[in-house]
Design a protein around this motif. Structure first.
Motif, short mmCIF file in Angstrom:
data_model
loop_
_atom_site.label_atom_id
_atom_site.label_comp_id
_atom_site.label_asym_id
_atom_site.label_seq_id
_atom_site.Cartn_x
_atom_site.Cartn_y
_atom_site.Cartn_z
N GLU A 562 0.85 -1.19 0.00
CA GLU A 562 0.00 0.00 0.00
C GLU A 562 0.89 1.24 0.00
O GLU A 562 1.51 1.57 1.01
N ARG A 563 0.99 1.87 -1.18
CA ARG A 563 1.89 3.02 -1.38
C ARG A 563 3.32 2.68 -0.94
O ARG A 563 3.98 3.46 -0.26
N GLY A 564 3.73 1.48 -1.31
CA GLY A 564 5.09 1.04 -1.03
C GLY A 564 5.27 0.34 0.30
O GLY A 564 6.33 -0.24 0.55
N ILE A 565 4.27 0.39 1.19
CA ILE A 565 4.37 -0.22 2.52
C ILE A 565 3.79 -1.63 2.47
O ILE A 565 2.64 -1.82 2.08
N PRO A 566 4.58 -2.66 2.87
CA PRO A 566 4.10 -4.05 2.74
C PRO A 566 3.19 -4.48 3.89
O PRO A 566 3.41 -4.11 5.05
N HIS A 567 2.16 -5.27 3.56
CA HIS A 567 1.28 -5.91 4.54
C HIS A 567 1.29 -7.41 4.21
O HIS A 567 0.89 -7.80 3.12
N ILE A 568 1.70 -8.23 5.16
CA ILE A 568 1.76 -9.68 4.91
C ILE A 568 0.43 -10.32 5.30
O ILE A 568 -0.12 -10.06 6.38
N TYR A 569 -0.10 -11.15 4.40
CA TYR A 569 -1.34 -11.88 4.69
C TYR A 569 -1.00 -13.16 5.44
O TYR A 569 -0.16 -13.94 5.00
N GLU A 570 -1.65 -13.35 6.59
CA GLU A 570 -1.33 -14.50 7.44
C GLU A 570 -2.45 -15.53 7.47
O GLU A 570 -2.40 -16.47 8.24
N GLY A 571 -3.45 -15.36 6.63
CA GLY A 571 -4.57 -16.31 6.62
C GLY A 571 -4.30 -17.49 5.69
O GLY A 571 -3.18 -17.72 5.23
N ASP A 572 -5.39 -18.23 5.41
CA ASP A 572 -5.32 -19.42 4.56
C ASP A 572 -5.46 -19.00 3.10
O ASP A 572 -6.50 -18.47 2.69
N LEU A 573 -4.42 -19.22 2.30
CA LEU A 573 -4.43 -18.79 0.90
C LEU A 573 -5.40 -19.60 0.05
O LEU A 573 -5.74 -19.17 -1.06
N MET A 574 -5.85 -20.73 0.55
CA MET A 574 -6.81 -21.54 -0.20
C MET A 574 -8.22 -20.95 -0.13
O MET A 574 -9.09 -21.31 -0.91
N LYS A 575 -8.44 -20.07 0.83
CA LYS A 575 -9.77 -19.44 0.98
C LYS A 575 -9.72 -18.07 0.31
O LYS A 575 -9.44 -17.04 0.92
N GLU A 576 -10.00 -18.09 -1.02
CA GLU A 576 -9.81 -16.87 -1.80
C GLU A 576 -10.76 -15.75 -1.41
O GLU A 576 -10.43 -14.57 -1.49
#
Length: 1532
Positions: A562-576
């Motif tokens: 987001e405008r160069g600032i990273p946010h890591i997703y920590e959920g289940d990638l199989m649940k789109e």
């Protein structure tokens, strides 16, 4: 007998029922009376029909065109207007417009009607308010039947035959779609082929309705088969284009809207009577480019002679272009030219299917241009684009294939020839194929070797890795790219580019050979389109190294940037679906992002202001602190401080953090540790802002200190040891804070630490102690630490900075300081990590001591982009600076002896030539040197070298007079200050440029002029080239106007001095006919125009007398003969004087030859706040760009006008406070546009919407009240913008006020505002005022922390809305809910709408009806306020209402009165309202008793029951006896 009794009872019941409906009986009685009297003759029916609200609603639903006249009963003007309008009622009927009148103020307000009388025209239910003169019935009729009034956005308006005939007569260009009758094709019934065909054609053509409007082509539809038969149109639908009333039938396919638009445009231009190239605006040009396959655009400047000459030539080939299907237009807009990469004007650009191609031939040869255009039309080649054009196309999200190539490269040429073969196939696929020869642009996309092809879709690049010479494979790859709906694969360079250029990017780090990655990728493909809809770019990258750089250890992983600032997703990638929800949530709502240590390192490297929270997510206390800090995230974002969090104890220890949580602030990579209370978010916010806005000595840990010493050239460390508040160390530290700024400017880092471990390492035994680390080499300060000036002098002393036997490494700031303070400096520029540079450095170390002996400083620097900063040809490089003037060494850098000889020669030689300077040095000199002469020249200028030789003779003389003389061949810098003809001489006095306009070969005159400028003997200050401020223009517009102004000033003075050359030497005369011959020919032409104005010369002579006086008062006085500048401000009569203050122009209307009067007027304008006089063009610009504008129309020689103007001057300041700009204008013709017939008059523009003041202009206070009145300022379906003063006023006056606090830089605020606009009108109906304000000060005043916020003020008591601002339905529900509406211990005021809502929602409601300013009402209200809380305990909602008419609806005839509603059933209180205890007791009884029926209803029910029982009794008792049984014959 039974029947008689039944009749009697029936009559009795009917009589009782009749009595229960007195209205009916009285009505009957009334009718019987009328029957007995002679019938009165019927009143004559009004011409314009009267309707009520329901009738109007039905009429609007049934009819397409309805004109509604709004009036009030007590309005005298309304009757007069009505009488006039009734004259055109029959005419409106014949045009198919229904004309009605209505008296309903409540309904009027819903449609934005505030003043009566008023006229609203409904076109297919869409209203437009007539703002002209209602007494002019012909004007009203023209309005109701005009095409402009019928115009609806994105819709083709329906007309009848009569209106169509009028439109054709009044409009030059109109397109008419003929469709079958409504009887043949009813709406939404598509059972016939021609009906379906018509509906589909209409749907497609409505897509180009707005584009046609922009091009001046009207578009209407008509359902009239009879008229179509009359025109012999055949099968319907059909399109007819009326050009100057001449019909042309379209023969093509109506469902292809692009072809239709192109056909309309072509026929428009061929139908023009004048053979001229059509002028277009920037918006129209964009429309044409998008919709016309072959378009030629001439970018020109109306005030430029070359442009006008080229235009005349091109007019001759306009018809030829039309014959070949090429549309030709022109545009006078430098900003639009800049958007397409056009730097010089005039220029011709050919657009083929939106792809631009710039003509680089002779613009004066129209035959050659025509030949080139026809060649472009016939030739099928890939178009060349500029980097600006490419960036625009990518930004628009178009599907493009870009070939990066080198025109001089054989391989590129070969690839290009092959790819030309698939250009048409790409067009068929919807892919725009372009090429670009720009190495810098290629490097931006990670391309180091050309040729290379990149495919862009929605701004996301994909590199083609195959063989570019195999066009078939490439075409197949491009086809797959367009057809596949896959997440795009990108490289690491492209990832960096996308993150930099796009605000929201979701990146999937994956491994294409990993099964888990493949499975997740298949799921995520399902949400790719949804991400696009939410403006989130979704890409994937298979690059383990790049993943590790971002700290991604587990593959696959999703990171949202987001405008160069990273946010890591920590959920289940199989649940789109969950992932999509998270992405959208992160985009809408700001949260502190979690980062890895690698991400943190990248952010520290690239982010100027960064706050990092180190925490442990398993610690509850840490999570609580984190939640508190979330409250200041938005504030930090506004201040430009990025805040992130990291859960990594090992990383924290690297910074010496043993206890978590902890906060470190990084500014330009320098860390500072926060030691306060992290639970106090306000304190944290204040500390971070102080760190950003002020230079403080940062406190660091020993680990941080070690890193700083190793990574930076100059670090000063103040070792305090254990230091408690109030001790000597703290006082010393506070004193040293005063020199932190100076050290920062010199590139020296200043930090402090209490840690003693590292202090011992550097032999620090006593505290406090100051140690200076120069390239890791420590030096202890032994002086007085309490004398900060002594400390500063020691640190910045050359001997302190220098390390014996070493070439010092310096940063940019330190280098600038060294160059500014030292006369002779040698600088070695190199790139860090360059092995060759290291070898050179080893050699250069051998001559460092020799340079030092000669008092020559030797330093080295390897800062990032140092070559660009100092305009170097490449790295490594060696430069010698003498008095800031640079000479670059061109020999072998490995031969130190030759270098030493070169340095000593330069050092010992005397500078008898004019020094050459680079851009950076020149900018420093302009800022620092008070008297500076700069000779600008061009390398291609033949005469420049001869002139330079002459000027060398006066170099020493200028030095004697304290004037520094330099030369520069920086053409770009010259252009920035308006110098286009070379050579040129500019004298800078304290940074202000003054151009020399004489003969440069006469060095004696040049010297005398320079000395005069320094001595201020030359009083002609009109030579000053100043940057004027133009109102509301872009930087490009300002620059172009400034260039024209400066050129005109220079040309004028050149010409004036050119006439006075009799005393010059022969060389001067040669100069006139020599190198400047062309320029002077142009100047003579300009001057001949000016010479025709004798008055101009006389006026100018008079005004020269007051130039010095203007300077004394801080007013810059310039003159210009550039009429295009004057035209831009509506000045057409010359001479004219315009005064600019704050970018706002004000025209002088007095006698220009009276210089004293002019001077007094100028001083008055500067010292007093006067109402500005403007022209028509100025007004048109201000109406578009000023939110609230009051315009005073007046006449010359009008005494009453002058008197009123004096009164209005008194309220001008007040208007400014409320954000209302007041101006005056003399323009009777323009006044007619706004229905002004008598002068003076005042028109109030609210966002461009005019409102005429009809009160007494001589009463300025009433004018001010009218201007700031909420009803007048408020616009329909628009939330009003207010300033702080207006908000305070509304707080005091409005009982129910909703304020939307927002910020102009807030990304989501615009979306939220669009949602809130939906409920503005509804809130208004509930009596809630809705405003918006973009002011940080106002937000702080009302303790608003987060922006955007919605706050509801009920009698100045704030309630913050904490729901989703994107859902306007929930917002209006909240605003009108009883919980929010109620104010404790106070009876709330309601209006009708609010009362109706409360009646629906509440079983028990008490309403106090009263009148304002009535003693009885006031006294009763005071008493009733005492029982408000008791009624709440009884679950009775208690409100008040000041509406006598609405009270009558519930049977209340006398106010004040109390009505209690139980399930909407009303009961009126008949007791004493001043006895609040009795009222409360009455309410209590009504609250807890069962519903009662009155005696009459009980009697009626009893009678009905008795009747039924009695009838049954009679039927039973008086049943007839059964007939005797029939005897059997035998018995008889």
């Amino acid at each position: 007998m039974i029947i008689t009794r039944l009749k009697t009872l029936s009559l009795l019941v009917c009589a009782l029922l009749a009595l229960s409906f007195p209205g009916y009986v009285s009505g009957a009685a009334g009718n019987s009376k009328k029957g007995s009297q002679p019938v009165a003759p019927p009143e004559p029916e009004a011409v314009i029909e009267e309707v009520n609200a329901k009738q109007l609603e039905k009429l609007l639903a049934d009819k397409d065109y309805v004109a509604v006249f709004w009036y009030a009963r007590s309005c005298v003007t309304c009757d007069k207007v009505l009488a006039e309008l009734e004259k055109i009622d029959d005419d409106t009927d014949s045009f198919g417009v229904d004309f009605v009148k209505i008296n309903d103020k409540r309904l009027a307000k819903q449609y934005g009607i505030k003043n009566f009388p008023a006229l609203t025209y409904f076109r297919e239910k869409e209203p437009i308010i007539y703002d002209g003169d209602l007494m002019d019935e012909e004007g009203v009729l023209d309005f109701l039947t005009s095409l402009e009034a019928m115009d609806l956005p994105d819709r083709i308006e329906e007309v009848n035959a009569k209106i169509l005939q009028k439109i054709i007569e009044d409009t030059d260009f109109v397109a008419v779609l003929f469709c079958p009758d409504h009887e043949t094709c009813p709406p939404r019934v598509m059972d016939k082929q021609q009906c379906r065909k018509c509906a589909k054609a209409l749907q497609e053509l409505e897509n180009i309705d707005d584009e046609a409007d922009q091009l001046g082509i009207g578009f209407v539809k008509i359902h009239d088969e009879a008229l179509a038969d009359e025109y012999n149109l055949g099968n319907l639908p059909a399109l007819v284009y009326y050009r100057h009333q001449t019909p042309i039938i379209y023969e093509g396919e109506l469902q292809r809207e692009e072809d239709v638009l192109e056909w309309l445009v072509q026929n428009k231009s061929t139908g023009d009577e004048d053979d001229v190239i059509e002028d277009v605006t920037s918006k129209t040009l964009s429309t044409l480019i998008s919709n016309i396959d072959n378009l030629v655009v001439l970018f020109y400047d109306h005030g430029n002679d070359d442009s006008m000459t080229v235009l005349e030539e091109l007019e001759q080939i306009d018809d030829d272009c039309d014959k070949h299907g090429i549309q030709f237009v022109k545009i006078d807009d430098t900003k639009a030219a800049g958007d397409y990469g056009i730097d010089s004007i005039p220029a011709i650009v050919y657009f083929e299917k939106e792809i631009p191609n710039v003509y680089d031939g002779d613009l004066m040869d129209e035959e050659q241009i025509l030949k080139w255009l026809l060649g472009q039309l016939e030739r099928d080649e890939i178009e060349d684009v500029t980097d600006e054009m490419l960036d625009t196309m990518i930004k628009e999200g178009r599907v493009i294939a870009v070939l990066f190539y080198d025109n001089n490269d054989k391989k590129s040429q070969k690839v290009l020839e092959e790819l030309e073969n698939i250009d048409d196939e790409c067009d068929a696929l919807g892919i725009t194929f372009v090429k670009i020869d720009n190495p810098e642009e290629a490097v931006e996309y990670g391309i180091n070797k050309v040729p290379k092809l990149i495919y862009f879709e929605k701004g996301i690049p994909t590199i083609y890795e195959g063989n570019l010479e195999d066009e078939e494979k490439l075409l197949k790859w491009l086809t797959d790219q367009t057809s596949s709906d896959q997440i795009e694969d990108i490289t690491d360079e492209m990832l960096d580019l996308i993150i930099e250029k796009m605000p929201h990017v979701a990146v999937l780090f994956y491994d294409k050979d990993q099964k888990k990655s493949q499975k997740i990728l298949a799921e995520l493909e399902n949400i790719d389109d949804e991400c696009d809809q939410n403006d989130i770019a979704f890409v994937k990258i298979d690059d383990d190294k790049e993943a590790k750089e971002w700290g991604i250890d587990e593959i696959p992983s999703i990171v949202l940037f987001e405008r160069g600032i990273p946010h890591i997703y920590e959920g289940d990638l199989m649940k789109e679906d969950e992932l999509l929800g998270w992405l959208v949530h992160q985009k809408r709502y700001s949260e502190i992002p979690e980062v890895t240590d690698e991400m943190k390192d990248k952010l520290v490297e690239n982010t100027e202001h960064l706050a990092v929270i180190f925490y442990d997510k398993d610690d509850k206390q840490d999570m609580r602190i984190l939640n508190e800090l979330e409250n200041i995230d938005d504030e930090l974002e506004k201040e430009g401080i990025v805040i992130v969090r990291i859960d990594n104890a090992a990383e924290a220890k690297e910074y010496g953090l043993d206890h978590l949580p902890a906060l470190i602030y990084f500014e330009n990579k320098i860390p500072a540790l926060y030691e306060g209370d992290l639970m106090n978010e306000d304190e944290v916010l204040e500390w971070l802002l102080v760190q950003k806005k002020t230079a403080t000595i940062e406190e660091v840990t020993d680990e941080i200190l070690v890193n700083l010493i190793n990574e930076h050239e100059y670090v000063v460390v103040f070792f305090t040891g254990p230091c408690e508040p109030g001790e000597t160390c703290e006082h010393t530290l506070n004193a040293l804070e005063s020199i932190d700024d100076e050290l920062d400017e010199a590139g020296i880092i200043f930090v402090t630490t209490e840690d003693t471990g590292i202090a011992k390492k550097y032999n620090v035994k006593t505290y406090p102690r100051l140690v200076f680390f120069r390239n890791r080499d420590p030096l202890h300060f032994t002086g007085d630490l309490d004398d900060e000036d002594e400390v500063l002098a020691w640190i910045t002393d050359d001997e302190t900075l220098e390390i014996p036997g070493k070439i010092e490494e310096v940063n940019v700031k330190m280098l600038d300081k060294i160059l500014a303070e030292n006369d002779h400096v040698v600088v070695f520029f190199y790139a860090e990590g360059d092995k060759k540079a290291q070898k050179i450095l080893n050699e250069l170390e051998n001559i460092d001591d020799e340079c030092e002996e000669k008092d020559i400083d030797f330093v080295k620097t390897s800062d990032d982009d140092i070559d660009k900063e100092y305009d170097l040809p490449g790295l490594p490089a060696l430069a010698f600076y003498r008095h800031k003037f640079r000479t670059i060494y061109t020999g072998d850098l490995m031969k130190e002896e030759e270098i030493l000889e070169w340095v000593i020669d330069l050092h010992e030689s005397t500078a008898d030539v004019i020094e050459s300077v680079d851009r950076k040095t020149l900018q420093v000199l302009i800022n620092d040197v008070e008297h500076l002469a700069v000779f600008f020249y061009d390398d291609e200028c033949e005469s420049c070298s001869d002139i330079l030789e002459e000027l060398e003779n006066i170099d020493d003389d200028t030095d004697k007079h304290g004037i520094q003389f330099v030369k520069s061949n920086d053409v770009k810098l010259a252009h920035e200050i308006g110098i286009f003809a070379f050579p040129a001489l500019v004298y800078y006095e304290t940074g202000v440029p003054i151009m020399y306009d004489g003969n440069l070969k006469n060095e004696n005159r040049v010297l005398q002029w320079l000395v005069n400028q320094k001595s201020n003997d030359d009083g002609d200050s009109n030579e000053k080239i100043v940057k004027l401020r133009y109102p509301k223009e872009s930087d490009e517009d300002k620059r172009e106007r400034l260039k024209r102004l400066q050129n005109s000033i220079r040309n004028e003075r050149l010409h004036k001095k050119g006439r006075d050359t009799d005393d010059d030497e022969n060389g001067d005369n040669e100069d006139e006919t020599g190198e400047k011959g062309t320029d002077r020919a142009d100047e003579d032409e300009d001057d001949s125009d000016a010479d025709g104005c004798e008055q101009c010369t006389k006026v100018l002579e008079e005004l020269e007398n007051i130039d010095d006086d203007c300077d004394k008062h801080g007013i810059t006085f310039v003159k210009t003969r550039d009429f295009s500048v004057a035209d831009g401000y509506g000045v057409h009569e010359y001479p004219a004087l315009v005064y600019f203050e704050g970018g706002i122009p004000n025209v002088f209307e007095g006698e220009l030859s009276e210089e004293e009067e002019v001077l007094q007027w100028l001083i008055t304008q500067k010292t007093e706040d006067r109402i500005e006089l403007i022209t028509r063009q100025m007004l048109e610009t201000m109406v578009e760009e000023t939110q609230y504008l009051a315009v005073y129309f007046y006449k010359i020689n009008c005494n009453i006008c002058d008197q009123i103007l004096e009164g209005l001057e008194l309220i001008d300041d007040e208007c400014d406070v409320f954000g209302i700009h007041m101006v005056k204008i003399q323009d009777p013709q323009l006044a007619k546009r706004y229905s002004i017939k008598t002068f003076p008059a005042l028109v109030y523009f609210r966002n461009g919407n005019p409102l005429l003041f009809e009160g007494d202009l001589q009463n300025e206070q009433s004018v001010l009240e009218w201007l700031i009145d909420d009803d007048n300022r408020e616009l329909a379906d628009e939330i009003e913008e207010v300033n702080e003063r207006m908000l305070d006023r509304l707080m005091a006056e409005s009982t129910l006020l909703v304020v939307f606090f927002y910020d102009d830089d807030c990304a989501e605020c615009e979306e939220i505002l669009e949602e809130l606009e939906e409920i503005d009108g509804e809130a208004d109906m509930f009596g809630i005022d809705f405003v918006k304000i973009a002011s940080i000060q106002a937000a702080k005043k009302y303790e608003i922390v987060n922006i955007p916020s919605l706050v509801y003020f009920r009698k100045q008591v704030p309630v913050l809305y904490d729901g989703d601002l994107h859902q306007h339905d929930k917002v209006i529900t909240w605003l009108t809910s009883q919980d929010v509406f109620e104010i404790k211990n106070e009876i709330e005021e309601v209006n009708r709408k609010m009362l109706d809502k409360l009646l629906e929602e509440n079983e028990f409601l008490a309403v106090f009806f009263y009148e304002h300013n009535q003693p009885d009402s006031t006294a009763a209200l005071e008493k009733l306020e005492n029982i408000d809380s008791e009624t709440d305990n009884l679950d009775i909602t208690f409100v008040k209402m000041a509406d006598s008419r609405y009270a009558k609806k519930w049977g209340v005839t006398k106010l004040p009165a109390m009505v209690y509603f139980r399930r909407r059933f009303p009961s009126i209180y008949r007791g004493d309202l001043l006895s609040e205890d009795e009222v409360l007791e009455w309410l209590r009884k009504n609250r807890f008793r069962q519903p009662e029926l009155n005696i009459f209803m009980y009697a009626l029910i009893a009678l009905a029951v008795a009747f039924v029982v009695y009838t049954a009794f009679l039927l039973q008792c008086f049943k007839p006896a059964p007939p005797p049984p029939v005897q059997h014959p035998k018995q008889s």
